[in-house]
Write a protein that holds these residues in place. Structure first.
Motif, PDB file in Angstrom:
ATOM      1  N   LEU A 164      -9.716 -76.046 -19.309  1.00  0.00           N
ATOM      2  CA  LEU A 164     -10.824 -75.177 -19.759  1.00  0.00           C
ATOM      3  C   LEU A 164     -11.859 -75.915 -20.608  1.00  0.00           C
ATOM      4  O   LEU A 164     -11.524 -76.530 -21.609  1.00  0.00           O
ATOM      5  CB  LEU A 164     -10.239 -74.010 -20.575  1.00  0.00           C
ATOM      6  N   GLU A 165     -13.141 -75.818 -20.185  1.00  0.00           N
ATOM      7  CA  GLU A 165     -14.232 -76.392 -20.985  1.00  0.00           C
ATOM      8  C   GLU A 165     -15.303 -75.367 -21.333  1.00  0.00           C
ATOM      9  O   GLU A 165     -15.814 -75.355 -22.437  1.00  0.00           O
ATOM     10  CB  GLU A 165     -14.901 -77.561 -20.226  1.00  0.00           C
ATOM     11  N   ARG A 166     -15.643 -74.511 -20.354  1.00  0.00           N
ATOM     12  CA  ARG A 166     -16.803 -73.640 -20.605  1.00  0.00           C
ATOM     13  C   ARG A 166     -16.605 -72.249 -19.996  1.00  0.00           C
ATOM     14  O   ARG A 166     -16.014 -72.109 -18.926  1.00  0.00           O
ATOM     15  CB  ARG A 166     -18.054 -74.281 -19.998  1.00  0.00           C
ATOM     16  N   TYR A 167     -17.138 -71.262 -20.721  1.00  0.00           N
ATOM     17  CA  TYR A 167     -17.150 -69.875 -20.239  1.00  0.00           C
ATOM     18  C   TYR A 167     -18.617 -69.436 -20.165  1.00  0.00           C
ATOM     19  O   TYR A 167     -19.384 -69.658 -21.110  1.00  0.00           O
ATOM     20  CB  TYR A 167     -16.357 -68.984 -21.200  1.00  0.00           C
ATOM     21  N   VAL A 168     -18.986 -68.808 -19.023  1.00  0.00           N
ATOM     22  CA  VAL A 168     -20.371 -68.359 -18.829  1.00  0.00           C
ATOM     23  C   VAL A 168     -20.376 -66.851 -18.552  1.00  0.00           C
ATOM     24  O   VAL A 168     -20.222 -66.423 -17.402  1.00  0.00           O
ATOM     25  CB  VAL A 168     -21.024 -69.122 -17.642  1.00  0.00           C
ATOM     26  N   PRO A 169     -20.491 -66.021 -19.608  1.00  0.00           N
ATOM     27  CA  PRO A 169     -20.563 -64.573 -19.367  1.00  0.00           C
ATOM     28  C   PRO A 169     -21.982 -64.179 -18.953  1.00  0.00           C
ATOM     29  O   PRO A 169     -22.957 -64.647 -19.544  1.00  0.00           O
ATOM     30  CB  PRO A 169     -20.210 -63.974 -20.741  1.00  0.00           C
ATOM     31  N   VAL A 170     -22.080 -63.340 -17.941  1.00  0.00           N
ATOM     32  CA  VAL A 170     -23.392 -62.849 -17.471  1.00  0.00           C
ATOM     33  C   VAL A 170     -23.354 -61.331 -17.566  1.00  0.00           C
ATOM     34  O   VAL A 170     -22.522 -60.698 -16.901  1.00  0.00           O
ATOM     35  CB  VAL A 170     -23.645 -63.258 -15.995  1.00  0.00           C
ATOM     36  N   ASP A 171     -24.212 -60.758 -18.390  1.00  0.00           N
ATOM     37  CA  ASP A 171     -24.192 -59.296 -18.518  1.00  0.00           C
ATOM     38  C   ASP A 171     -25.573 -58.808 -18.942  1.00  0.00           C
ATOM     39  O   ASP A 171     -26.314 -59.506 -19.629  1.00  0.00           O
ATOM     40  CB  ASP A 171     -23.138 -58.836 -19.533  1.00  0.00           C
ATOM     41  N   VAL A 172     -25.868 -57.576 -18.550  1.00  0.00           N
ATOM     42  CA  VAL A 172     -27.165 -56.979 -18.852  1.00  0.00           C
ATOM     43  C   VAL A 172     -27.185 -56.438 -20.293  1.00  0.00           C
ATOM     44  O   VAL A 172     -28.250 -56.172 -20.839  1.00  0.00           O
ATOM     45  CB  VAL A 172     -27.460 -55.878 -17.790  1.00  0.00           C
ATOM     46  N   THR A 173     -26.014 -56.286 -20.901  1.00  0.00           N
ATOM     47  CA  THR A 173     -25.956 -55.746 -22.268  1.00  0.00           C
ATOM     48  C   THR A 173     -25.904 -56.887 -23.276  1.00  0.00           C
ATOM     49  O   THR A 173     -24.889 -57.573 -23.423  1.00  0.00           O
ATOM     50  CB  THR A 173     -24.726 -54.818 -22.428  1.00  0.00           C
ATOM     51  N   GLU A 174     -27.017 -57.079 -23.959  1.00  0.00           N
ATOM     52  CA  GLU A 174     -27.184 -58.220 -24.857  1.00  0.00           C
ATOM     53  C   GLU A 174     -26.097 -58.303 -25.924  1.00  0.00           C
ATOM     54  O   GLU A 174     -25.507 -59.364 -26.156  1.00  0.00           O
ATOM     55  CB  GLU A 174     -28.565 -58.116 -25.522  1.00  0.00           C
ATOM     56  N   SER A 175     -25.794 -57.147 -26.562  1.00  0.00           N
ATOM     57  CA  SER A 175     -24.843 -57.177 -27.681  1.00  0.00           C
ATOM     58  C   SER A 175     -23.480 -57.682 -27.215  1.00  0.00           C
ATOM     59  O   SER A 175     -22.776 -58.409 -27.929  1.00  0.00           O
ATOM     60  CB  SER A 175     -24.713 -55.775 -28.299  1.00  0.00           C
ATOM     61  N   MET A 176     -23.117 -57.353 -25.976  1.00  0.00           N
ATOM     62  CA  MET A 176     -21.788 -57.760 -25.500  1.00  0.00           C
ATOM     63  C   MET A 176     -21.722 -59.261 -25.258  1.00  0.00           C
ATOM     64  O   MET A 176     -20.725 -59.904 -25.564  1.00  0.00           O
ATOM     65  CB  MET A 176     -21.428 -56.997 -24.240  1.00  0.00           C
ATOM     66  N   VAL A 177     -22.790 -59.830 -24.704  1.00  0.00           N
ATOM     67  CA  VAL A 177     -22.792 -61.272 -24.452  1.00  0.00           C
ATOM     68  C   VAL A 177     -22.721 -62.014 -25.790  1.00  0.00           C
ATOM     69  O   VAL A 177     -21.939 -62.957 -25.955  1.00  0.00           O
ATOM     70  CB  VAL A 177     -24.059 -61.696 -23.655  1.00  0.00           C
TER      71      VAL A 177
END
Ligand code: SAH
Ligand code: AVI
Length: 336
Positions: A117-130
């Motif tokens: 594991l090196e990197r996590y890329v979350p993609v979401d329309v809800t800013e607060s969650m990202v």
């Protein structure tokens, strides 16, 4: 001599967040409302449920006894994550519609234990969650880089950062079911373009089952799903200066046997006219008239396989829970 310029705190250095919404989201809501509320059969796309309150309500839904998908998907992940980590050798996890990334931790744990594991890329329309999940995950996983993408996965997939090595693109929760069949295949094709030869798609799909079980999952006894459904009207009130009274609408959830999908609707309890000041629009509802707010398609193995192949993907693994309620599929680009 070394520079004495102040260094950013460690967690901050591990986090990069890009936002692609900049007013575009407001435009997209306005267009969706103009388009969807002026049709003979009124409809809104489900992505507008998820403001901060909607996201919290969704998290509560995931804990409900009737809403089995989250529990089943977590159980499959817990059982098989080590195997998935070994098979994919992924150094990064890209997650579309990541939300609070609660099940994601099972995968991150497995990749971390495998030492890749090196990197996590979350993609979401809800800013607060990202933003929140970037903060918490960098604290929980020392050394993890988080590159968050705040955006609409239907429009901003090309802003997912280039791969740093083999990756898993995860699309969990059955969110693929919230697309209509045509746009579902189009979207899967776009995901497949994101995949390099070493990459895998890990996708959650809810399976066709007894309609009573399905309808209970979308019409729970505590009324949380009803509140989640009505929340879209609160979003319209706040963002577009509309004057809906959410209590003027009943929550409706039914299984459409022909299409094998759940439909959520809001049904007007009486005749009413709502004003959407931000759009200079008046919307008339007859008593009993319905606004469709979501479809949630349910899958058979054949439907999943057909959709994957149409998108240029081939199935590598089909994983289900012991009761066969939910499936996770691992797929990759069809080799030519
Ligand atoms: N993956 C999580 C959350 C599922 S809820 C889980 O399995 O529990 C659906 C998530 O997708 C929400 O976080 C919502 O904000 C996000 N979402 C919905 N439509 C989206 C879109 N068009 N673009 C980006 N994110 C979207
Ligand atoms: C996010 N999505 C997969 C959920 C679903 O089951 O379709 C949203 C949801 N709607 C009502 N309950 C949950």
């Amino acid at each position: 001599m070394e520079s004495s310029a102040p260094q950013p705190p460690l967690a901050a250095a591990a986090i990069q967040i890009d936002s692609h919404l900049d007013g575009a989201e407001a435009r997209s809501l306005a267009e969706d409302v103009l388009d969807g509320l002026t049709r003979p059969f009124k409809e809104l796309p489900p992505k507008h449920f998820y403001d901060a309150r909607g996201a919290q309500l969704f998290d509560q839904i995931c804990e409900l006894p009737e809403y089995y998908p989250t529990r089943c998907e977590r159980a499959i992940l817990s059982e098989r994550a080590d195997e998935l980590a070994a098979l994919t050798g992924a150094v990064e996890l890209v997650e579309l519609g990541s939300g609070t990334a609660s099940k994601t931790r099972v995968l991150l744990d497995a990749l971390s234990a495998a030492g890749t594991l090196e990197r996590y890329v979350p993609v979401d329309v809800t800013e607060s969650m990202v933003r929140e999940c970037a903060e918490t995950l960098t604290a929980e996983y020392p050394g993890l880089q988080v590159h968050g993408v705040i955006g609409d996965f239907e429009r901003h997939l090309d802003h997912v950062p280039p791969a740093i090595g083999p990756r898993i693109v995860a699309f969990l929760g059955g969110t693929i079911g919230n697309f209509t069949p045509g746009s579902r295949r189009r979207f899967l094709r776009e995901i497949s373009r994101l995949l390099g030869p070493e990459d895998f798609l890990l996708m959650g799909t809810d399976l066709v089952k007894d309609p009573r079980v399905l309808e209970a999952a979308y019409d729970d006894s505590q009324g949380v799903t009803a509140e989640f459904n009505r929340n879209v009207l609160r979003v319209l009130n706040r963002e577009l200066q509309a004057d809906f009274d959410p209590e003027d609408f009943d929550h409706v959830a039914l299984f459409n046997e022909q299409h094998e999908w759940i439909e959520m609707r809001l049904r007007a309890k009486r005749e009413l006219i709502a004003t959407v000041r931000g759009l200079d629009l008046c919307v008339h509802f007859r008593a009993g008239e319905e606004l469709r707010t979501e479809i949630s398609a349910k899958f058979t193995p054949e439907r999943v396989d057909g959709d994957l192949s149409a998108a240029g993907l081939e199935l590598v693994h089909w994983l289900t829970d012991p009761d066969g309620l939910f499936a996770l599929t691992l797929s990759r680009r069809t080799s030519r």
